[in-house]
Each structure stands twice: as structure tokens, then as C-alpha cells.
Design a protein around this motif. Structure first.
Motif, PDB file in Angstrom:
ATOM      1  N   GLY A  15      50.336  13.870  85.061  1.00 49.70           N
ATOM      2  CA  GLY A  15      50.079  13.094  86.266  1.00 49.70           C
ATOM      3  C   GLY A  15      48.718  12.442  86.336  1.00 49.70           C
ATOM      4  N   PHE A  16      47.832  12.747  85.372  1.00 49.03           N
ATOM      5  CA  PHE A  16      46.497  12.163  85.401  1.00 49.03           C
ATOM      6  C   PHE A  16      46.443  10.831  84.667  1.00 49.03           C
ATOM      7  CE2 PHE A  16      45.924  16.740  85.871  1.00 49.03           C
ATOM      8  CZ  PHE A  16      45.074  16.804  86.959  1.00 49.03           C
ATOM      9  N   VAL A  17      47.203  10.692  83.591  1.00 49.96           N
ATOM     10  CA  VAL A  17      47.259   9.449  82.820  1.00 49.96           C
ATOM     11  C   VAL A  17      48.738   9.149  82.531  1.00 49.96           C
ATOM     12  CG1 VAL A  17      44.979   9.765  81.778  1.00 49.96           C
ATOM     13  CG2 VAL A  17      47.012  10.675  80.624  1.00 49.96           C
ATOM     14  N   THR A  18      49.012   7.938  82.134  1.00 50.66           N
ATOM     15  CA  THR A  18      50.403   7.554  81.876  1.00 50.66           C
ATOM     16  C   THR A  18      50.619   7.037  80.456  1.00 50.66           C
ATOM     17  OG1 THR A  18      49.967   5.363  82.808  1.00 50.66           O
ATOM     18  CG2 THR A  18      50.860   7.035  84.309  1.00 50.66           C
ATOM     19  N   ALA A  19      49.646   7.246  79.565  1.00 54.56           N
ATOM     20  CA  ALA A  19      49.790   6.829  78.172  1.00 54.56           C
ATOM     21  C   ALA A  19      49.049   7.826  77.290  1.00 54.56           C
ATOM     22  CB  ALA A  19      49.240   5.409  77.965  1.00 54.56           C
ATOM     23  N   TYR A  20      49.411   7.856  76.022  1.00 52.70           N
ATOM     24  CA  TYR A  20      48.739   8.749  75.085  1.00 52.70           C
ATOM     25  C   TYR A  20      47.241   8.457  75.055  1.00 52.70           C
ATOM     26  CZ  TYR A  20      53.295  10.088  73.106  1.00 52.70           C
ATOM     27  OH  TYR A  20      54.569  10.570  72.917  1.00 52.70           O
ATOM     28  N   GLY A  21      46.419   9.527  75.129  1.00 56.07           N
ATOM     29  CA  GLY A  21      44.976   9.402  75.010  1.00 56.07           C
ATOM     30  C   GLY A  21      44.527   9.583  73.570  1.00 56.07           C
ATOM     31  N   ASP A  22      43.217   9.534  73.355  1.00 54.29           N
ATOM     32  CA  ASP A  22      42.688   9.642  71.992  1.00 54.29           C
ATOM     33  C   ASP A  22      43.038  10.985  71.357  1.00 54.29           C
ATOM     34  OD1 ASP A  22      41.596   7.120  71.899  1.00 54.29           O
ATOM     35  OD2 ASP A  22      39.615   7.747  72.591  1.00 54.29           O
ATOM     36  N   GLY A  23      42.987  12.055  72.131  1.00 55.20           N
ATOM     37  CA  GLY A  23      43.361  13.354  71.580  1.00 55.20           C
ATOM     38  C   GLY A  23      44.828  13.400  71.194  1.00 55.20           C
ATOM     39  N   ASP A  24      45.683  12.893  72.102  1.00 53.12           N
ATOM     40  CA  ASP A  24      47.111  12.816  71.795  1.00 53.12           C
ATOM     41  C   ASP A  24      47.345  12.036  70.505  1.00 53.12           C
ATOM     42  OD1 ASP A  24      47.782  14.018  74.321  1.00 53.12           O
ATOM     43  OD2 ASP A  24      47.602  12.035  75.261  1.00 53.12           O
ATOM     44  N   LEU A  25      46.698  10.879  70.391  1.00 53.99           N
ATOM     45  CA  LEU A  25      46.903  10.008  69.236  1.00 53.99           C
ATOM     46  C   LEU A  25      46.422  10.666  67.945  1.00 53.99           C
ATOM     47  CD1 LEU A  25      45.882   6.590  70.836  1.00 53.99           C
ATOM     48  CD2 LEU A  25      48.204   7.347  70.236  1.00 53.99           C
ATOM     49  N   ALA A  26      45.320  11.423  68.028  1.00 54.03           N
ATOM     50  CA  ALA A  26      44.838  12.128  66.834  1.00 54.03           C
ATOM     51  C   ALA A  26      45.857  13.171  66.380  1.00 54.03           C
ATOM     52  CB  ALA A  26      43.487  12.780  67.119  1.00 54.03           C
ATOM     53  N   GLY A  27      46.398  13.923  67.332  1.00 57.06           N
ATOM     54  CA  GLY A  27      47.407  14.922  66.984  1.00 57.06           C
ATOM     55  C   GLY A  27      48.686  14.297  66.449  1.00 57.06           C
ATOM     56  N   LEU A  28      49.125  13.216  67.094  1.00 62.14           N
ATOM     57  CA  LEU A  28      50.345  12.545  66.655  1.00 62.14           C
ATOM     58  C   LEU A  28      50.178  11.963  65.242  1.00 62.14           C
ATOM     59  CD1 LEU A  28      51.251  10.793  70.013  1.00 62.14           C
ATOM     60  CD2 LEU A  28      52.606  12.583  68.885  1.00 62.14           C
ATOM     61  N   ALA A  29      49.001  11.404  64.963  1.00 64.15           N
ATOM     62  CA  ALA A  29      48.751  10.854  63.631  1.00 64.15           C
ATOM     63  C   ALA A  29      48.798  11.949  62.577  1.00 64.15           C
ATOM     64  CB  ALA A  29      47.395  10.141  63.606  1.00 64.15           C
ATOM     65  N   GLN A  30      48.279  13.115  62.897  1.00 62.25           N
ATOM     66  CA  GLN A  30      48.343  14.235  61.950  1.00 62.25           C
ATOM     67  C   GLN A  30      49.785  14.688  61.731  1.00 62.25           C
ATOM     68  OE1 GLN A  30      45.556  17.480  62.070  1.00 62.25           O
ATOM     69  NE2 GLN A  30      44.011  16.277  63.141  1.00 62.25           N
ATOM     70  N   LEU A  31      50.565  14.727  62.799  1.00 63.03           N
ATOM     71  CA  LEU A  31      51.963  15.125  62.672  1.00 63.03           C
ATOM     72  C   LEU A  31      52.737  14.143  61.792  1.00 63.03           C
ATOM     73  CD1 LEU A  31      52.577  16.235  66.342  1.00 63.03           C
ATOM     74  CD2 LEU A  31      52.904  17.681  64.319  1.00 63.03           C
ATOM     75  N   GLY A  32      52.382  12.869  61.854  1.00 60.22           N
ATOM     76  CA  GLY A  32      53.075  11.885  61.043  1.00 60.22           C
ATOM     77  C   GLY A  32      52.550  11.759  59.633  1.00 60.22           C
ATOM     78  N   ALA A  33      51.413  12.420  59.349  1.00 59.06           N
ATOM     79  CA  ALA A  33      50.779  12.271  58.036  1.00 59.06           C
ATOM     80  C   ALA A  33      51.122  13.402  57.077  1.00 59.06           C
ATOM     81  CB  ALA A  33      49.259  12.190  58.211  1.00 59.06           C
ATOM     82  N   ILE A  34      51.986  14.332  57.477  1.00 55.32           N
ATOM     83  CA  ILE A  34      52.344  15.415  56.580  1.00 55.32           C
ATOM     84  C   ILE A  34      53.097  14.868  55.377  1.00 55.32           C
ATOM     85  CG2 ILE A  34      52.393  17.081  58.456  1.00 55.32           C
ATOM     86  CD1 ILE A  34      55.387  16.962  58.432  1.00 55.32           C
ATOM     87  N   ASP A  35      53.109  15.632  54.300  1.00 54.78           N
ATOM     88  CA  ASP A  35      53.779  15.173  53.074  1.00 54.78           C
ATOM     89  C   ASP A  35      55.290  15.112  53.265  1.00 54.78           C
ATOM     90  OD1 ASP A  35      51.361  15.039  51.770  1.00 54.78           O
ATOM     91  OD2 ASP A  35      51.502  17.090  50.969  1.00 54.78           O
ATOM     92  N   CYS A  36      55.908  14.186  52.540  1.00 54.56           N
ATOM     93  CA  CYS A  36      57.370  14.172  52.509  1.00 54.56           C
ATOM     94  C   CYS A  36      57.860  15.444  51.825  1.00 54.56           C
ATOM     95  CB  CYS A  36      57.864  12.960  51.711  1.00 54.56           C
ATOM     96  SG  CYS A  36      57.561  11.386  52.521  1.00 54.56           S
ATOM     97  N   ARG A  37      59.042  15.871  52.228  1.00 57.01           N
ATOM     98  CA  ARG A  37      59.526  17.122  51.626  1.00 57.01           C
ATOM     99  C   ARG A  37      60.274  16.806  50.343  1.00 57.01           C
ATOM    100  NH1 ARG A  37      63.337  18.314  56.211  1.00 57.01           N
ATOM    101  NH2 ARG A  37      65.138  17.115  55.606  1.00 57.01           N
TER     102      ARG A  37
END
Length: 280
Positions: free
Chosen positions: A258-280
Motif C-alpha cells: 500500500g505504500f508504493v504501486t511499482a517495483y522499487g530498487d530493492g525489488d528489482l535487484a532481487g528480481l534480477a538475481q532470480l532471473g540470472a540463475i543458470d539454466c538447468r
């Protein structure tokens, strides 16, 4: 020489039987017919209990553990292939902000995430959903894909609502519901999201294979802010791909929201890490 030839033949027959079983259970494409292996339990069904449940404020999330696991590394070894990313990995933002992961690899801080070499299919159940449901879901898909570098595909609508008994090959299920069907939507909970994870045979990194996002029907009936309606769906998609709650009110993954309505810098850093894992 005859003994060596027979050993090679037996080894080839063994590999063909193994590949044939993989084809039957994971759809690897046509392989020559060979005698089937002994019967075993269907590995495409989820079997396991809740491994982690987070309930806080207006949203809640769940990560499920599934057994038996899968063995993709062995598949690539047998086929002589190597997977490739479908989209480029995202740069990790350097701005301030917290993030956390729903689950990490055993004895490691590395996050559990989806395979960036596989498409994440998403299906929508429209029963009880608002008129703008598909737009909300497709926008959340775009926002989360842009932040992670994971490729999603909206495949249309489904009649399925059984989010507790999903198969490995099932698409991510998005639906609107109430606390009678989804008890975690009780009180002021506006959404729940989570994914099922598998552990490869013989070791290796755990992966998410499918999941769900469930939104509160009554909450959306009363909600007039388009930005907030979208923010809740985006928040749950953050949980879907592996983000946990944080105490930082500047982030969309704040535990109460309820404080913001879009991904913040912390969110984006975590999301980028989640997407950067190696392919299996």
C-alpha cells in the motif's frame, strides 16, 4: 572383440530405455521403441507438504516442496545438448532497497528460481474474476518479465481451480477466490502467491516448476484504484518467481503493501538475481 561389442550393445540398450522413459514422462520427442522400465509412480504429480508459508498484512505467499524430483542434467548429458537463455539476464540495480527470497538452495544463499531457459506458461480462471482480470494478469506478466529476464506466455483461460494438486507440466494458475476456497484469504489478505519446487535426482539445484496467484474477489469488488489493483497482482507475481516480504516501505514487496504501486530498487535487484540463475 565379441564381448566388447556385446557390452557396447547392452550399454546402448540401457541408454535407449532410459531415454524412452524420459520421453514418456517429460516429452522429449520421438525415440525408437524399446522395452519400458518397471512401473513407477507418476513423477508429474506434486507430492509433498508446505515447506514455507508467509502470511502478513494484505498478502500471503506459499512455497511448496515436491518429490520425487527431476534430473534435467542427466537429460542433457544423454542428449549431448546444452540449454540457452530465452531472454538476456537483467542488470542488477544499484539503488537502495531491501529484498528477500522465498527460498534458497540448501546450505547456500543462492535463490531458488524458475529456469530461464524455459517458458513459464500462465492460465487464467475467469470464474468470479473482475472484468479487467486478463489485463491485470498480462500487465503483471510484462512487468515481472522485464524485471527478471524470464519469459512468460499467457496461454488463455482454464476451468482448473485445484491449486493444491498441480502437476509439473501445469501452467501457472491465476484466479480470483474467497476464504472458503482459499483459507489464506481470510481477514484483510488481498492475495496469495507461491510456487512448487523440485529437487533433481542425484543432487543439483532446486527449481520452481509451476505455481499459483490467487486474488481476493471481495477486495477487488471494492477496490477502485487501478494502480492498487495492478500493484497487488504484481506483488503476487513477485512471490510467484521467488521474492519474499521485506520491511522496507519503499518496495512493492513490503509485507503490508500500500505504500508504493511499482517495483522499487530493492525489488528489482532481487528480481534480477532470480532471473540470472543458470539454466538447468
Amino acid at each position: 572383440m565379441f564381448g566388447a561389442r556385446r557390452r557396447r550393445q547392452r550399454e546402448m540398450e540401457r541408454r535407449l530405455r532410459e531415454l524412452d522413459w524420459l520421453d514418456q514422462n517429460y516429452g522429449l520427442g520421438y525415440l525408437p521403441p524399446v522395452p519400458p522400465p518397471p512401473p513407477r509412480k507418476d513423477p508429474s504429480r506434486l507430492a509433498g507438504a508446505i515447506a514455507l508459508v508467509i502470511v502478513a498484512g494484505v498478502t500471503t505467499s506459499a512455497v511448496f516442496a515436491m518429490q520425487p524430483g527431476i534430473f534435467p542434467d542427466r537429460v542433457h548429458e544423454l542428449l549431448g545438448t546444452s540449454p540457452e537463455r530465452l531472454l538476456p539476464a537483467r542488470d542488477i540495480p544499484s539503488g537502495p532497497g531491501e529484498f528477500s527470497f522465498m527460498a534458497t538452495q540448501p546450505e547456500s544463499d543462492d535463490p531458488v528460481g524458475y529456469d530461464p531457459c524455459q517458458v513459464i506458461e500462465v492460465a487464467l480462471n475467469v470464474e468470479g474474476a473482475p472484468e479487467d482480470a486478463q489485463h491485470l494478469v498480462e500487465t503483471a506478466i510484462d512487468n515481472t518479465s522485464q524485471a527478471t529476464g524470464l519469459r512468460f506466455e499467457f496461454i488463455g483461460t482454464t476451468e482448473d481451480r485445484d491449486f493444491e494438486n498441480m502437476g509439473m507440466d501445469d501452467p501457472v494458475l491465476v484466479m480470483w477466490s474467497d476464504e472458503d476456497e482459499a483459507p489464506d484469504l481470510a481477514e484483510e489478505i488481498a492475495g496469495v502467491g507461491g510456487s512448487y519446487r523440485v529437487s533433481p535426482f542425484g543432487g543439483g539445484k532446486q527449481r520452481y516448476v509451476t505455481g499459483f496467484v490467487i486474488l481476493d474477489r471481495d477486495a477487488y469488488d471494492d477496490m477502485r484504484s487501478g494502480a492498487m489493483r495492478q500493484a497487488i497482482v504484481d506483488h503476487e507475481f513477485g512471490h510467484l518467481v521467488g521474492l519474499g516480504h521485506v520491511d522496507d516501505p519503499r518496495q512493492l514487496m513490503h509485507e503490508r503493501g500500500g505504500f508504493v504501486t511499482a517495483y522499487g530498487d530493492g525489488d528489482l535487484a532481487g528480481l534480477a538475481q532470480l532471473g540470472a540463475i543458470d539454466c538447468r
